[in-house]
Design an enzyme around this catalytic site. Structure first.
Site, PDB file in Angstrom:
ATOM      1  CG  HIS A 314      -2.033   0.957   0.942  1.00 44.52           C
ATOM      2  ND1 HIS A 314      -1.953   2.143   1.263  1.00 44.52           N
ATOM      3  CD2 HIS A 314      -3.289   0.764   0.661  1.00 44.52           C
ATOM      4  CE1 HIS A 314      -3.235   2.861   1.124  1.00 44.52           C
ATOM      5  NE2 HIS A 314      -3.926   1.853   0.618  1.00 44.52           N
ATOM      6  CG  ASP A 371      -8.434  -4.759  -2.604  1.00 49.01           C
ATOM      7  OD1 ASP A 371      -9.814  -4.490  -2.626  1.00 49.01           O
ATOM      8  OD2 ASP A 371      -7.772  -3.562  -3.012  1.00 49.01           O
TER       9      ASP A 371
END
Ligand code: CMC
Length: 457
Positions: A314, A371
């Site tokens: 991320h 996710d």
């Protein structure tokens, strides 16, 4: 810079190659995050700053969401995500994100009413679904339909009162769910279901997805809770790719429908919202090929393959993404409650364990993101893979609306217009058409060999 950011008394000093020294004000946010305000830099010096991918660029001030990526903190309007996940419905979360406060019981109840009133699609709007080919990706249908909805719902494109904003916000939050379910029903050749006035938001979505005219679908409490959690965890995430897109479009004073439709398009990519679909495809590939987690991670680490471990990494979180922790837990609970055994959950757990112990991932601070486990939850709910990013978009709608509102309500808003460093050709002399060198054709523009002779004759 507007007045809401604290200008500290401090300055950063920048010395340019010419020897010119500039003092740049230092600003501080609520959580003590600091920035150098470079707004006057070009005017004073002719220099701009260059930050490809915006890694270090604060593009705006915002009061909506706070993230501390080093500590794994996420808060909406000051409330920790863990509290919201434990205590809130998605709709309460939406009200918090958009209007800044937890709703009172009256506000909650009234918002629920206007969501219900605005849930159905105009009757002649429904025929647009038939205009898409079978197997059209539902994200393409969703973005087109949101834009189309503007011409039905806000033809003059003007939101000039709080009441009108409230109606449009409710319409978007409510109808995006109806459109999503209708896109799915069209893609499988089943009749589109009407929303029901007696069901709450999440149940109503599941009803429109899975009921048939002759048989109602009744979700379990666990299924409803898991989807509620999924949606609220996606409600906002500050200046990510799609939200920045929404703000960019909104800054040109585009209407709310056009702005969030642009957000849907930005969300589609596999490095952003499309990652949940990509994770499921990755887990399915590993399951079906019989590869081990180690085999797959070896491929990821071999940089020549270009393969990434989807659902990992991320830009902001350099430790655990708190949403991933909540979803991992929810995933276990849901699968147990439904007695589902999905080998892909074991594969995901093993990938996580092996990756976290591997120096490639540890040294780059790559952890599971939102996710990584969400696809297994959506699969258990019966939602097909190509609908995953659509469900993400339903969840993100409150955030996009809140960011549009922040721009719309700020009288000092200016159009977003970054600059660039041009690295193309310097000025060139014009070459007449028939003097252009045929051996030196444009790079990347292909003319099939069999046509080349014909075209040059
Ligand atoms: N698998 C393998 N290597 C990775 C991964 C990954 N998932 N993510 C980053 N890296 C490596 C990358 O190759 C680079 O290595 P090096 O420094 O040796 O060149 C380093 O880590 C930094 O990567 P980056 O691409 O510069 O990082 P970024 O901040 O630009 O990208 C990201 C962030 C999320 C796009 C990226 O981590 C990624 O592609 N992850 C997989 C896709 C994914 O799960 N996306 C969902 C993001 S969360 C939900 C959302 O925001 O939509």
């Amino acid at each position: 810079m507007s007045e809401s950011v604290d200008h500290t008394q401090e300055h950063a000093t920048l010395t340019l190659p010419s020897g010119q020294v500039v003092e740049l004000p230092v600003v501080e946010g609520t959580e003590k995050e600091r920035a150098v305000d470079i707004a006057g830099l070009r005017q004073k010096t002719g220099y701009i700053t260059l930050d490809d991918g915006y890694t270090n660029t604060g593009s705006c001030e915002s009061k909506i969401t706070f993230i501390d990526g080093e500590k794994g903190i996420l808060r909406y309007r000051g409330y920790p995500i863990q509290e919201i996940a434990k205590r809130c419905s998605f709709i309460e979360t939406a009200q918090l994100v958009i209007w800044g406060e937890l709703p009172t019981p009256e506000e909650r109840s009234y918002f629920s009413d206007i969501l219900t009133e605005n849930s159905a699609l105009p009757e002649d709007f429904r025929r647009h679904f038939a205009g898409f080919p079978v197997h059209a990706h539902p994200m393409s249908i969703l973005s087109a339909m949101i834009n189309a909805l503007q011409s039905y719902d806000l033809p003059n494109m003007i939101i000039d009162s709080d009441e009108e904003f409230q109606r449009v916000a409710a319409t978007l939050i409510s109808k995006v769910r109806t459109i999503a379910a209708a896109a799915y029903k069209s893609s499988i050749g089943e009749p589109i279901m009407y929303p029901r006035y007696d069901l709450r938001y999440v149940e109503n979505f599941l009803h429109m997805m899975f009921s048939r005219p002759y048989r109602d679908y009744v979700p379990s409490a666990e299924a409803t809770a898991a989807l509620n959690l999924f949606l609220l965890l996606h409600a906002d995430h500050e200046q990510n790719c799609s939200t920045s897109t929404v703000r960019m479009v909104a800054s040109g004073q585009a209407n709310l429908y056009a702005s969030v439709a642009a957000g849907v398009c930005a969300l589609w990519g596999p490095l952003h919202g499309g990652a949940n679909q990509a994770v499921m495809e990755m887990l399915t590939l590993i399951r079906d090929s019989g590869m081990t987690a180690q085999d797959y991670l070896a491929r990821v680490k071999d940089r020549s393959t270009g393969i990434r471990l989807m659902g990992f990494g991320h830009r902001v979180y350099r430790s655990f993404d708190p949403r991933a922790l909540l979803l991992k837990d929810a995933c276990d609970k849901l699968l147990n409650s439904m007695n589902i055994v999905d080998p892909r959950l074991d594969i995901a757990r093993e990938l996580e364990e092996v990756a976290l112990a591997d120096d490639y991932f540890a040294s780059r601070k790559l952890y599971p993101n939102v996710d990584f486990y969400s696809g297994i939850i959506l699969t258990a709910l019966g939602i097909p893979t190509e609908m995953f990013t659509v469900v993400f978009a339903i969840g993100r709608m409150p955030g996009w609306i809140a960011h549009w509102k922040e721009i719309h309500d700020n009288p000092a808003s200016r159009i977003y217009r970054p600059r660039q460093i041009y690295v193309g050709s310097p000025e060139r002399e014009w070459v007449n058409r028939f003097q252009r060198d045929k051996g030196n054709t444009t790079q990347g523009f292909i003319i099939p060999e069999e046509l080349r002779a014909k075209l040059s004759s």
